[in-house]
Design a protein around this motif. Sequence first.
Motif, mmCIF file in Angstrom:
data_model
loop_
_atom_site.group_PDB
_atom_site.id
_atom_site.type_symbol
_atom_site.label_atom_id
_atom_site.label_comp_id
_atom_site.label_asym_id
_atom_site.label_seq_id
_atom_site.Cartn_x
_atom_site.Cartn_y
_atom_site.Cartn_z
ATOM 1 N N LYS A 75 20.432 1.137 25.952
ATOM 2 C CA LYS A 75 21.657 1.342 25.170
ATOM 3 C C LYS A 75 22.851 1.585 26.089
ATOM 4 C CE LYS A 75 19.468 3.240 20.997
ATOM 5 N NZ LYS A 75 19.330 4.439 20.147
ATOM 6 N N GLN A 76 22.652 2.436 27.109
ATOM 7 C CA GLN A 76 23.757 2.729 28.023
ATOM 8 C C GLN A 76 24.204 1.487 28.781
ATOM 9 O OE1 GLN A 76 22.553 5.950 30.515
ATOM 10 N NE2 GLN A 76 22.079 7.326 28.805
ATOM 11 N N ASN A 96 9.941 -10.935 31.070
ATOM 12 C CA ASN A 96 10.294 -11.900 30.025
ATOM 13 C C ASN A 96 11.379 -11.278 29.150
ATOM 14 O OD1 ASN A 96 10.301 -13.418 27.495
ATOM 15 N ND2 ASN A 96 8.453 -14.417 28.284
ATOM 16 N N THR A 97 12.514 -11.966 29.028
ATOM 17 C CA THR A 97 13.635 -11.429 28.239
ATOM 18 C C THR A 97 13.257 -11.254 26.773
ATOM 19 O OG1 THR A 97 15.149 -12.563 29.748
ATOM 20 C CG2 THR A 97 16.053 -11.777 27.670
ATOM 21 N N GLN A 98 12.446 -12.184 26.255
ATOM 22 C CA GLN A 98 12.052 -12.099 24.841
ATOM 23 C C GLN A 98 11.250 -10.830 24.566
ATOM 24 O OE1 GLN A 98 13.143 -14.041 22.411
ATOM 25 N NE2 GLN A 98 14.394 -15.077 23.987
ATOM 26 N N ASN A 99 10.445 -10.401 25.515
ATOM 27 C CA ASN A 99 9.695 -9.153 25.325
ATOM 28 C C ASN A 99 10.652 -7.976 25.211
ATOM 29 O OD1 ASN A 99 7.308 -10.570 25.477
ATOM 30 N ND2 ASN A 99 6.971 -10.109 27.643
ATOM 31 N N PHE A 100 11.730 -7.972 26.011
ATOM 32 C CA PHE A 100 12.713 -6.899 25.932
ATOM 33 C C PHE A 100 13.430 -6.932 24.576
ATOM 34 C CE2 PHE A 100 17.284 -5.935 26.561
ATOM 35 C CZ PHE A 100 17.169 -4.557 26.627
ATOM 36 N N ILE A 101 13.781 -8.121 24.111
ATOM 37 C CA ILE A 101 14.483 -8.237 22.818
ATOM 38 C C ILE A 101 13.595 -7.740 21.684
ATOM 39 C CG2 ILE A 101 15.461 -9.889 21.174
ATOM 40 C CD1 ILE A 101 16.387 -11.551 23.579
ATOM 41 N N GLY A 111 16.248 -1.728 15.337
ATOM 42 C CA GLY A 111 16.475 -2.439 14.088
ATOM 43 C C GLY A 111 17.461 -3.575 14.204
ATOM 44 N N MET A 112 17.916 -3.884 15.416
ATOM 45 C CA MET A 112 18.811 -5.008 15.640
ATOM 46 C C MET A 112 18.623 -5.497 17.059
ATOM 47 S SD MET A 112 22.517 -3.072 16.060
ATOM 48 C CE MET A 112 22.351 -2.189 14.513
ATOM 49 N N THR A 113 19.059 -6.692 17.349
ATOM 50 C CA THR A 113 18.907 -7.273 18.682
ATOM 51 C C THR A 113 19.864 -6.597 19.659
ATOM 52 O OG1 THR A 113 20.566 -8.980 18.295
ATOM 53 C CG2 THR A 113 18.278 -9.493 17.679
#
Length: 765
Positions: free
Chosen positions: A720-721, A741-746, A754-756
Amino acid sequence: MFKNKKRKKFRRRVFFSFLVIEILMFIIFGGITYVVYMDETQKRSDMSMDSVGERVRKTLEDVMTGMREYYIGISDDDGVQWLLEQNNVPYESYSGYIDAQKMLQGNYSITEYIKAYTFINRKTGWLLSGTGMYPLQDLNNREEVELFLEGQEKELASIYWLNNMRETGASETLHESRRVDLNGMLLVECFRSTGMDRGVLIVQLDMDRLRTLINNVKEDYEVCLYSREKKLLYSSNEELYEDSRAMVENWDGRDDIKNVQGGDGDGYRMNLYTSTRDGVYCVVGYNTSQLTESGEQLLIILLCFGIGFSAIVVICFYISRRISKPVNELMRSMRNVLGGEEEIYDEFLFLENGVEELANNHNDMLKLIHSQERRLMELFMDHMIRGELSQEEINTNLQRFGIEGEACYRLLAVVCLLEDGNDAALGDLEREAVNMMVVRQIPESLGEELFLPPVCYGEEILLLVGAEDSGQMTDRVMSVYNKMMDYVQKNYKLSAAVGGSQIFHMLKHMKTAYNEAIETLRNETTTLYFDENAVAFYEDFADRKYVKNVYDTVGEKKLLDALNQCDREEVHQLLEAFMKRIRDAKVVRHERSYYLNRLLISMLNVLSDAGIAINQIFNHQTQDLFITASKTYNTDKIRSFLENVADSIMKALAEFRRSDVLGIREQVVELIRESRGSITLSECAQRLGYHPSYIWKILKTEGNQNFTDLANLEKLELAKQMLLNSTDSVAEIAVKLGYSNTQNFIRFFSKYVGMTPGKFRKEGK
């Protein structure tokens, strides 16, 4: 005599000529070595200096840019707006004051680099700092502050770094209350509207902490920091500052300058790096006189080596006269070995006779070794029984003894018994003495039928029989048995019990055969064979089928519960019931070993589940527990062994539960914060010295959270920061948080928020 003197002078001239040549070679070699060494050392030092310089520059950027980005990020924060909208000093709004202080003192990544902060509401004339809030007119250095603020009105940027370093000698009122310290590196942020400043935030960089940070990365090099105005901010060495000052003043500030030599060739060698994004130049250097000193030390070493080598050559020259008498030395050595004081007229004849006598002594030694062959064979068999030899080593030893292998083998274990059946009258030492006497005087006719000589092994006599096939094996075993029974009965008035292993085909399986033979002797079902004067074989009872499962899983659960509760009486009763079930079912060796090992593992798991290392309780001898269980045949001894293990486990549990386990969860949380969530439960357990399962239970009990939840929450806060306070892309943030993998983070972020991440950043901005 005259000619002899001439010859000596000539030899000396030749010797000293070679000595001079050697010295010249050392001088040339030393000079070349010195030049090459200095050149390579300087290259390595330059490369290392460049690496250190880049680290220093990056460190400065991380700190100063991080502070700038954080305060840019809070410019639109509700707390800042609250400060700007207060018309008077908000003494009554305590919660707003606390929130504003938390916001102004920075987040966890920059707060350690902030020495002081001051927020000034210029519109209504009051300020907030780390020491409190009060009207601007109450400032002790009000004129200095107002003059400073007037100077910042000309600055076009809304946030910028300002070098306000003063000459040596800080103000004596540095810690005076109601005073704003404007000395040092300042981060100034102006909140403007309609052409005027509504408020100004002044953040003072902690130069002592910055110096410590630079010292941690500069290694053995020296560092100077300059501001955009080319004023000195920090110097770790006064000489480096003197050498670098002229270079910095004449520098255009566009490109890095590498490998500049200062001090007329004997000063510091320096690299000058361009400004960071916040206007700090850095100079990194090392003193070249140190390289010269190391080169001089190399020359001294080479010189000492050359002198030493020359001295050795001189010594060898004078010792060479003694080397011309090797025959006399050898003759003296031979006389010391063989003895004798007679005068020697022919040295070579004496040496020839001495060598012949040594050869005869060698042959006598071989005969002595041959006479000890029986003992060597006994040792050989002992090593096979212990399982210490591979098949290749066994074959090598058989060839050395001149023994040809057989196709199959059977091992017989013999126990000598008193004819009246009162075997208890024989102690261990008495029984071993009887066995040794029986083996020592065994008939030659019996020994010829054995593959190897018989050996005493504890309470038993072991006989190894070899044959070409199973038919011949049966005949030979019975012949050995009958001769052994006749021998012990006629000579010692004893009877014997004989247990035999299964037929095996490779001597490397001797250890298994020994266990089978001993099991046959000790098993209660083979008593009938001994009563009938017959050989009992392992296969006579080992292949019986059992109708029901002997292992009691219900009893095991009760035993483990009793262990956990440290109920010693209940544990001992359950172990006695377990052994009675094993004894009543007449379980043989392999199956019994399986049941015992299974029970031992279950008992030891009680320690592991409690978070106690097993090796700490049993002194790294855990494997010995299983070896003892497999080698113990008496039921009472096995039960006593299990009771001792259980008592050790219960004692360890009781002591461990009395120990202080408070604060473990706080330690785990601290480790997770330090690693930014990039630490595993196993790594955490290793650093704290606890078992992973124990830490898992503590977290579950105290906070109803597991380790993964805590780590994920920490990563979520960091994410978040970064999304709100940095310009890094989502993919770059994923990499910094350890996601490949970026998708795993998303997916991870969306699950908890609750949001991307992209939508979160957009709404947050």
